[in-house]
Each structure stands twice: as C-alpha cells, then as structure tokens.
Write a protein that holds these residues in place. Structure first.
Motif, PDB file in Angstrom:
ATOM      1  N   ILE A 140       0.861  -1.182   0.000  1.00  0.00           N
ATOM      2  CA  ILE A 140       0.000   0.000   0.000  1.00  0.00           C
ATOM      3  C   ILE A 140       0.900   1.235   0.000  1.00  0.00           C
ATOM      4  CG2 ILE A 140      -0.276  -0.082   2.524  1.00  0.00           C
ATOM      5  CD1 ILE A 140      -3.168   0.963   2.093  1.00  0.00           C
ATOM      6  N   LEU A 212      -3.907   2.106  -5.590  1.00  0.00           N
ATOM      7  CA  LEU A 212      -2.750   1.606  -4.840  1.00  0.00           C
ATOM      8  C   LEU A 212      -2.565   2.313  -3.499  1.00  0.00           C
ATOM      9  CD1 LEU A 212      -0.305   1.395  -7.874  1.00  0.00           C
ATOM     10  CD2 LEU A 212      -1.386  -0.530  -6.701  1.00  0.00           C
ATOM     11  N   VAL A 342      -7.088  -0.787  -3.175  1.00  0.00           N
ATOM     12  CA  VAL A 342      -6.370  -1.432  -2.074  1.00  0.00           C
ATOM     13  C   VAL A 342      -7.194  -1.492  -0.783  1.00  0.00           C
ATOM     14  CG1 VAL A 342      -5.180   0.636  -1.199  1.00  0.00           C
ATOM     15  CG2 VAL A 342      -4.046  -1.593  -1.056  1.00  0.00           C
TER      16      VAL A 342
END
Ligand code: FES
Length: 567
Positions: A140, A212, A342
């Motif tokens: 992450i 992300l 994410v």
C-alpha cells in the motif's frame, strides 16, 4: 507458506537454527515473543536531510506504526534510498531504477507480510510502485502529500511553476536580484511535494487512481492532521493485508487500472513524466503501455482540474474541492468502475462517496472544462518514428501549428554555453532543438526539455517558442515543448540528423512532427553519422547506459521489465 519472522530465513542449512539466530538478534532491540509472533508490516523510510519533500516522513511513519499496532500487527521500519529532484546528479531519473531495485530487493530480502511504501518526490513513487509490482507482496502506498502554498506581495506562489515564472521574469530584467532572493524563500513554505500539478502530484493522483493508495491520499497537504490520520488508516489496512495476504499489486495493476490512470493523467493536466513512469509501471506488470490509446483518450477526455501549470490553483485547493475521488466521479463514464482498490472496494464505490463542494472552481464539470481535450498529445513523424509527447494544455495556442528554422544544440552542455550568447543566430519563430539528452545520451534523460528562451529574445518580451528534444521536462513547466523524441539521438534517432537552418513542422491537431528535408538527404546524413559512443565504463552508470530502454517503454532496465512472476 512461511509468515512473519519465519519468512525468508537466512540460509545456514538449518531452518530452525536460522530462526533461532534471527530472534537472538531482533531481541537485542527489546522485542517480546508476543510482538514477534504478529503479522509483520514493513514500512519504507525515505527520509533524508537531502530530501526536504520527505520532511514529514518521520511523523507519517509514527502514525502508520500506530495504525499497524492498533490492528494487531508489528511494524518494522527499514531504509531505502530516497531521491530529491534538486539533489540528484546528473538527474533524478538516472537513479529511479536504482531506487526501484533497492526497494524491490529489500522487500524480498526481509521478513514482512505486507509493506507500506512512503514516497512522494517525483521519482520515488514510480520507483516504489515498480518495486512493489515486481516483488508482488501486498503493498500500500502512502504519499507524503503536497506543500502548502506560499505568498509574495499579495500573490499566491508555489514550487515550482512559479519558480520558473519568477526566474524567467528575473532573466528578462523585470525582477531584480534583491527581490528574487526574497521570493526564493517563499516558493516552498513547508515540507511536502511541489503543490502544482508537477510530477509528484501527478504520480500521487495516478497512484490513487490505480487504487494503490487510500482515497484522498493524493491531495491532502503534507502538514495537515488529516494526512497523519490517513497514515494511521494506511497502517491499519496494511495489517489486514498482511493477515489476508491480499490484495497483491498484481491484482491492482491491471489493464483496467492503467486505463483509469491514463484517463486521470489526461484530465488533471498531468506531467509528461507521468507517461514514462506509467509505461514503466505497466511494464513491471507485464502490460504494454499503449501510446496510441493514450493519445486517443486525449481527444475525448477534457482537462477538468484547474491547477497550475495548466490552470490557476494549487493542490491544497484541489483537496478542499473534494480531491481525486470527486474529480473521478466527473469522469465516471470513461472509467473502469469495477477496478479493485487497495481498501477492498472498487473505484466505482470510492467515487460515489465523494463529497460535493459548492461554488468551487478547482474541479470543473464536463460541461465547463478547463480545456476541451486532454493534457497531452502523442506526435509521430519522420522526426519521431516511435513517438514524442507534448503537453498541449500548457502550450501556446498560436504555436500548435508552426513551421520554423532549426537552431540546434548538441548537448545540455552546448545549450548551457550558447543559449544566452548575443551572437546566437536565433529568432522568435525558430524551433530550438536539443539532442543527446535522452535516456542513454545524457545519460538519464534530464529535465532539460524546457529550453530557456534565449536571453536576447526574453528581453524583447518573447515568452514561448517551439522547443523539441529527446529530454524530459518538469511537470511544473509550461510552453510549446515537444519531449521524449524516440528513438533518441544517441542511438541514431532522426533527431541526430537535424542541421541548423532545416525546417521543422509541428502540427499538434494532426499529431505530427516533421523534419522537412527529403528522404535521400536524410539517408546521406545517417550514413555519415559517427557511431554511438558509450561513455560509461563501470558501475551503475554502465549498467544504466547498457540496459536502459527508450522513453516509450518507460526507461526501465530491459532485464527488469520481464515479469518475474512468470518465472
Ligand atoms: Fe520534490 Fe518537487 S522537488 S516534488
């Protein structure tokens, strides 16, 4: 599969002894067995006294660690190299792949079940995402966030679009030496990344668009309390990912998320560097970046974000106007809404929750765009067989179709030595050409594509000229500037064949850049070209020059692009 402290044990031929030894050493730091039994979240530390953009990294690490521990994980902070634009010789781009290799190998080598990569200054996020894609551990991203704006004599200022504008005024004699020194201390008033839509802001937006990083992490200022809460939330999420072993970058970096990133790149008036970095990230995921598709999107996706250098405002205003999720909601019909993010949901879910802020002028509507077409166009022609890029949203309208006489500079050094010479034969309608400034030629493809207006023309009030090169340009710059000409001149690209006085024709609406010299003459010149010389003899420079790919392939190293997951 081994997890936590049992993961990736050092090879001594006895696994239990390897674990025993590892615990001997880590216990020297005072860890208990309870702590060492937890899922481990790695956190990259990219703080450095040489990287003021990352000045808030220690506080973000502290907040992220809190989030990890609140969720029952064990945070383990580890250093990687870090890169700042102004403290990287010969250029930060030269070091991006080194940072990617360092980060990838440290993620692989050390026992962690997930990783938080904290970055922001231009090359750091691309390097970290390239690394995460290749390591393919649940990852992450936590961007450091943009600086707040500066003020000077009632005017709002920011790094570094206004650095360039103010310096140009100083070169033209409109700002004296005393005042430019005062301005120097006001352009970057806090830690964080440049607060215009430069490469750092662009990459933070693309990172969020690809799912992300957590929503809103692109635009919240570096110094705001909200940024630290986002860091805590990132830590919590990273622990969940460590436990579930998902999602991995391979599930997030897909054709769909690259498409979403392309749409966002066009719509934010993003940096041309974003094209190179996105191509490199796609390459790490085994996806071919399609310049043609990117150009086609540019014809339909409008620029909606009213931020410098294409518009008026700065990143903190973008945050207050609703941030990237609100902008993406405006583009929902053009996006792949099912792309996962994410946080565990989808792009569609995230943008539906975006806040509506009344009476703001930062995120424009589709009915009232800042520019009807996208930020960038991809050009082809006999000067750029594999393509070149122009940021049309920051170019001069009257130069979008232009023919001019070439004034050629053979290298960045040559440009530096001659651009301000009173004897330089140059007129406002000429085309300035810089070569040997590409990935191999410079090496490292410096941001030299923003060739300065020759001083004698600047003093006559000339603000823009057509400038072309195989170099890159800072995302904070503006002007009618053709970049990333591929193949570059150092590998025999046609830019090497241009001579002073040749006519060059630029036609952005028709996506063409042409050297108006007949083919037979160009062939004669090509035969007479000196063979390409490789200057680097050893070390990383040799690795770089020997293996770096061209701009259309993201300037990654050829041996890193192959998807390691396939083997
Ligand atoms: Fe670091 Fe601009 S110099 S983001």
């Amino acid at each position: 599969m081994a997890r936590g402290m049992r993961k990736g044990l050092t090879s001594y031929g006895d696994q239990e002894f390897s674990l025993f030894l590892r615990k001997v050493f880590i216990k020297a730091m005072g860890y208990s067995d309870d702590a060492l039994d937890r899922p481990i979240v790695g956190i990259t530390n990219t703080y450095s006294d040489f990287n003021p953009c990352h000045g808030n990294v220690p506080s973000l690490i502290e907040s992220a660690k809190r989030g990890v521990m609140l969720a029952g994980g064990l945070p383990m902070v580890f250093p990687t190299i870090t890169i700042h634009e102004s403290f990287a010789h010969p250029t930060s781009m030269f070091l991006r792949n080194l940072m990617a290799m360092d980060t990838e190998e440290m993620i692989r080598a050390q026992p962690m079940d997930s990783v938080i990569v904290i970055g922001g200054c231009d090359k750091t996020l691309p390097a970290q995402i390239m690394a995460a894609a290749s390591a393919d551990l649940p990852s992450i991203v936590l961007p450091v966030g943009p600086m707040v704006v500066g003020h000077h004599r009632g005017e709002v200022l920011g790094a570094c679009t206004d650095c360039r504008r103010m310096w140009s005024s100083h070169r033209a004699g409109d700002i004296d030496g005393d005042e430019i020194e005062i301005i120097n201390a006001r352009l970057a008033p806090s830690v964080g990344t440049c607060m215009v839509m430069g490469t750092a802001s662009t990459m933070a937006c693309l990172t969020e668009a690809m799912g992300l990083s957590l929503p809103y992490t692109a635009a919240v200022p570096a110094t705001h309390a909200e940024r630290r809460r986002l860091a805590e939330a990132t830590g919590k999420r990273a622990t969940e990912m460590a436990v579930s072993n998902t999602p991995r970058p391979s599930a997030l970096i897909t054709e769909d998320s690259i498409h979403n990133a392309m749409v966002v790149l066009q719509s934010i008036g993003g940096s041309t560097n974003g094209v190179v970095h996105l191509a490199a990230i796609a390459g790490r995921a085994g996806i071919k970046f399609d310049l043609g598709a990117f150009d086609r999107l540019g014809r339909t996706v409008p620029v909606l974000l009213n931020l410098k250098p294409s518009g008026q405002h700065y990143m903190e205003h973008f945050h207050h106007a609703g941030g990237l999720p609100r902008l993406m909601r405006e583009l929902r019909d053009l996006l792949k809404l099912d792309a996962p993010v994410v946080g565990g949901s989808t792009v569609g879910d995230v943008i539906e929750q975006a806040e509506d802020v009344p009476n703001q002028d930062v995120i424009r509507t589709r009915e009232k765009p800042l520019k009807p077409q996208g930020a960038m166009a991809v050009l082809h022609g006999n000067l750029a067989p594999r393509g070149a890029v122009i940021k049309q949203s920051a170019a001069s309208k009257e130069l979008m179709v232009h023919t001019g006489r070439a004034v050629v500079f053979d290298s960045v050094q040559d440009l530096t030595e001659r651009i301000d010479s009173p004897d330089l034969d140059v007129k406002a309608e000429d085309v300035l050409v810089l070569r040997n400034a590409g990935p191999k030629g410079a090496p490292g493809m410096p941001e030299a594509g923003y060739l300065p207006i020759p001083r004698k023309l600047a003093r006559e009030g000339v603000k823009d000229m057509v400038r072309i090169s195989d170099a890159r340009m800072s995302g904070t710059a503006f002007g009618t500037i053709v970049l990333h000409i591929t193949p570059e001149s150092a590998v025999g690209g046609p830019l090497a064949l241009v001579r002073n006085g040749d006519k060059i024709h630029l036609d952005v609406p028709n996506r063409s850049i042409a050297l108006q010299v007949d083919a037979a003459e160009l062939e004669r010149r090509a035969e007479a070209l000196a063979p390409v010389r490789t200057m680097a003899k050893r070390g990383y420079a040799k690795l770089y020059v020997d293996t770096v790919l061209q701009a259309d392939e993201g300037c990654d190293f050829e041996f890193l692009v192959e998807d390691p997951r396939a083997t």
